[in-house]
Design an enzyme around this catalytic site. Structure first.
Site, PDB file in Angstrom:
ATOM      1  N   HIS A  86       1.005  -0.635   0.445  1.00 22.89           N
ATOM      2  CA  HIS A  86       0.149   0.152  -0.074  1.00 22.89           C
ATOM      3  C   HIS A  86       0.972   1.039  -0.274  1.00 22.89           C
ATOM      4  O   HIS A  86       1.543   1.004   0.953  1.00 22.89           O
ATOM      5  CB  HIS A  86      -0.625   0.073   1.024  1.00 22.89           C
ATOM      6  CG  HIS A  86      -1.527  -0.598   1.436  1.00 22.89           C
ATOM      7  ND1 HIS A  86      -3.214  -1.103   1.389  1.00 22.89           N
ATOM      8  CD2 HIS A  86      -1.169  -2.320   1.873  1.00 22.89           C
ATOM      9  CE1 HIS A  86      -3.284  -2.427   1.698  1.00 22.89           C
ATOM     10  NE2 HIS A  86      -2.239  -3.136   1.313  1.00 22.89           N
ATOM     11  N   PHE A  87       0.603   2.005  -1.402  1.00 23.11           N
ATOM     12  CA  PHE A  87       1.343   3.072  -0.881  1.00 23.11           C
ATOM     13  C   PHE A  87       1.142   4.441  -0.901  1.00 23.11           C
ATOM     14  O   PHE A  87       1.383   5.504  -1.220  1.00 23.11           O
ATOM     15  CB  PHE A  87       2.574   3.375  -2.927  1.00 23.11           C
ATOM     16  CG  PHE A  87       3.571   2.433  -2.450  1.00 23.11           C
ATOM     17  CD1 PHE A  87       4.215   1.096  -1.406  1.00 23.11           C
ATOM     18  CD2 PHE A  87       4.830   2.336  -3.770  1.00 23.11           C
ATOM     19  CE1 PHE A  87       5.265   0.693  -1.358  1.00 23.11           C
ATOM     20  CE2 PHE A  87       5.339   1.058  -3.819  1.00 23.11           C
ATOM     21  CZ  PHE A  87       5.860   0.481  -2.805  1.00 23.11           C
ATOM     22  N   ARG A  88       0.036   4.467  -0.837  1.00 19.40           N
ATOM     23  CA  ARG A  88      -1.421   5.070   0.130  1.00 19.40           C
ATOM     24  C   ARG A  88      -0.981   6.771  -1.184  1.00 19.40           C
ATOM     25  O   ARG A  88      -1.982   7.904  -0.892  1.00 19.40           O
ATOM     26  CB  ARG A  88      -0.439   6.109   0.946  1.00 19.40           C
ATOM     27  CG  ARG A  88      -0.010   4.753   2.113  1.00 19.40           C
ATOM     28  CD  ARG A  88      -1.014   4.457   2.685  1.00 19.40           C
ATOM     29  NE  ARG A  88      -0.852   3.412   4.290  1.00 19.40           N
ATOM     30  CZ  ARG A  88      -2.061   2.687   4.398  1.00 19.40           C
ATOM     31  NH1 ARG A  88      -3.129   2.520   3.671  1.00 19.40           N
ATOM     32  NH2 ARG A  88      -1.976   1.689   6.126  1.00 19.40           N
TER      33      ARG A  88
ATOM     34  N   HIS B 130      -2.683 -12.781   3.351  1.00 22.52           N
ATOM     35  CA  HIS B 130      -2.448 -12.318   4.912  1.00 22.52           C
ATOM     36  C   HIS B 130      -2.661 -13.387   5.804  1.00 22.52           C
ATOM     37  O   HIS B 130      -2.884 -12.800   6.885  1.00 22.52           O
ATOM     38  CB  HIS B 130      -1.909 -11.165   4.996  1.00 22.52           C
ATOM     39  CG  HIS B 130      -3.085 -10.168   4.848  1.00 22.52           C
ATOM     40  ND1 HIS B 130      -4.576 -10.432   5.161  1.00 22.52           N
ATOM     41  CD2 HIS B 130      -3.349  -9.156   4.153  1.00 22.52           C
ATOM     42  CE1 HIS B 130      -5.307  -9.732   4.798  1.00 22.52           C
ATOM     43  NE2 HIS B 130      -4.871  -8.682   4.408  1.00 22.52           N
TER      44      HIS B 130
ATOM     45  N   ASP C 232       2.590  -6.783   3.028  1.00 20.41           N
ATOM     46  CA  ASP C 232       1.824  -5.905   2.638  1.00 20.41           C
ATOM     47  C   ASP C 232       1.315  -4.574   3.638  1.00 20.41           C
ATOM     48  O   ASP C 232       1.443  -3.995   4.474  1.00 20.41           O
ATOM     49  CB  ASP C 232       0.212  -6.267   4.091  1.00 20.41           C
ATOM     50  CG  ASP C 232      -0.384  -6.040   4.067  1.00 20.41           C
ATOM     51  OD1 ASP C 232      -1.176  -5.453   3.709  1.00 20.41           O
ATOM     52  OD2 ASP C 232      -1.273  -6.205   4.901  1.00 20.41           O
TER      53      ASP C 232
END
Length: 444
Positions: free
Chosen positions: A63-65, A233, A304
């Site tokens: 998740h690089f936002r 996950h 993750d």
């Protein structure tokens, strides 16, 4: 005149052919030869004596936002952390703002990545109740690694908690669908179990029963519509038997965090830094995950990677947000497990390269073999290092593994034949490009 652009000389190559000292030659961004190449010449020769030469590591969950939460992370910093950690490619998640649920949002991410991302990349399209009928078209767009469903632990349109909604999504399209599997109804009912300021209650709120129940439901729906799924996950020992009984339709992922951290100790020591969804659990579950890994149940390791700022993480539970950085530490954490005898190097390669190739049908990546992209992770298995917050490239500037001593460290990251990291230094300019997939190759 040099026969090749690059030769990695004298390293121990670990690939489909086993493990042995070999040279690797690169031409025009592809693996051109593997073997004894001491009589060959190249524009650049790297002495890899004493090092191990692996297929490029692919992290299939980050998740690089960006867009929407760049104060926590962004595509440039996240991907810089990736290459510093020996990762050559990433798959990025759709819970950004705006959500990645349509073609304009996907194209916006690809545009943002151009000239800014250090590693190769692909983006998930998020499934909603509203866009299910469009998913067959969206999942085939360039730069898309597949569809992602949040059955729990998300908000707004991205949350698809009901069986009918999940069936509707899985009935549209044909590529493998990645899923966050926690039962939303159980999570909501368990909210009252949260103890103010006590992170050890997090695994009670997000219980093992919530994960198991959702995975049971998910497998049933996938069977009903005959759709391949990828369960992200996995955190419980309880889910392993049902996943093992359905390997023909379901692949699955485990994270370094769930293999390495253990409750309640991690919560007492790290407090909010140990909080993620699904939670880090107790010794029984962690040992169960290792048993599943060693038995071949897990197909990939994904980080993750999901940073929040330390200020946000310092909020009192349950106000503190879930998620932690991980892309930069995936390789050293897992190599440390290799050093300590819990994992073979061949299994590491299977989980970080070959598995991603198989599960997602990546075109020309995920193997150290003739004709494949020259994506290579060079590691020093003897290097002893201490992981630190100060070395982290993520915008939020921390890692849950701060202070941990490890044996095994990424020495270099090579993407399509170009050195992008060597000895903890990034090199040149960002060259990341969209990853291609066998199911979505475009005509020449």
């Amino acid at each position: 005149m040099a026969n090749y652009d690059l030769i990695l000389r004298g390293g121990t190559v670990v690939n489909h052919d086993g493990e042995g000292i070999r040279d690797v030659a690169v031409k025009d961004g592809k693996i051109a030869a593997i073997g004894d190449l001491h009589d060959e010449d190249a524009g650049e020769i790297i002495d890899c004596t004493g090092l191990h030469v692996l297929p490029g590591v692919i992290d299939t969950q980050v998740h690089f936002r960006e867009p929407g939460a760049e104060h926590k992370e962004n595509l440039a910093a996240g991907s810089k952390g990736a290459v510093l950690g020996g990762v050559t490619g990433v798959f990025e998640m759709p819970n950004t703002n705006p959500l990645t649920t349509d073609a304009p949002a996907i194209n916006d991410k690809l545009d943002r990545a151009k000239g800014r991302m250090w590693c190769d990349h692909a983006f998930y399209v998020g499934a909603t109740h509203d866009n299910a009928v469009n998913l067959p078209e969206l999942e085939m767009l360039p730069g898309v690694c597949g569809v992602k469903i949040f059955m729990g632990a998300s908000t707004g349109n991205l949350l698809v908690p009901d069986d009918e909604g999940v069936e509707h999504v899985l009935s549209h399209g044909r590529r493998r669908v990645a899923i966050h599997s926690e039962d939303e109804a159980i999570l909501r009912a368990n909210k009252e179990l949260a103890r103010e300021g006590d992170w050890t209650s997090h695994p009670e709120v997000r219980s093992a029963a919530a994960a198991l129940r959702c995975t049971e439901r998910l497998i049933g729906i996938a069977r009903k519509v005959a759709r391949r799924i990828h369960v992200l996950h996995i955190s419980t020992a309880d889910e392993l038997p049902i996943l093992a009984a359905n390997k023909d339709i379901a692949t699955c992922e485990v994270t370094p965090q769930h293999l390495t951290l253990e409750g309640p100790e991690a919560y007492e020591r790290l407090k909010g830094r140990a909080q993620m969804n699904p939670p880090v659990r107790d010794a029984r579950h962690r040992e169960g995950l290792w048993g599943g890994l060693q038995a071949g149940l897990f197909d990939v390791v994904g980080s993750d990677h999901a940073p929040h700022t330390l200020e946000e993480k310092a909020k009192s539970y349950p106000a503190s947000p879930s998620g932690m950085p991980g892309v930069q530490t995936l390789v050293p954490i897992m190599l440390n497990h290799v050093a300590e005898g819990r994992l073979t190097l061949q299994r590491f390669v299977d989980l970080t390269s070959h598995g991603a190739n198989r599960v997602f049908g990546i075109a020309g990546k995920g193997r150290l073999a003739i004709g494949y992209d020259a994506d290579i992770t060079v590691v020093d298995l003897k290097a002893k290092r201490t992981i630190s917050d100060a070395a982290m490239a993520n915008v939020s500037g921390w890692t849950p593994f701060d202070g941990m001593e490890v044996t095994g460290w990424p020495k270099g990251t090579i993407i399509r034949g170009q050195r992008v990291m060597w000895e903890d230094e990034v090199i040149g300019e960002p060259i990341g490009a969209p990853i291609k997939f066998q199911e979505t190759l475009e005509p020449a």
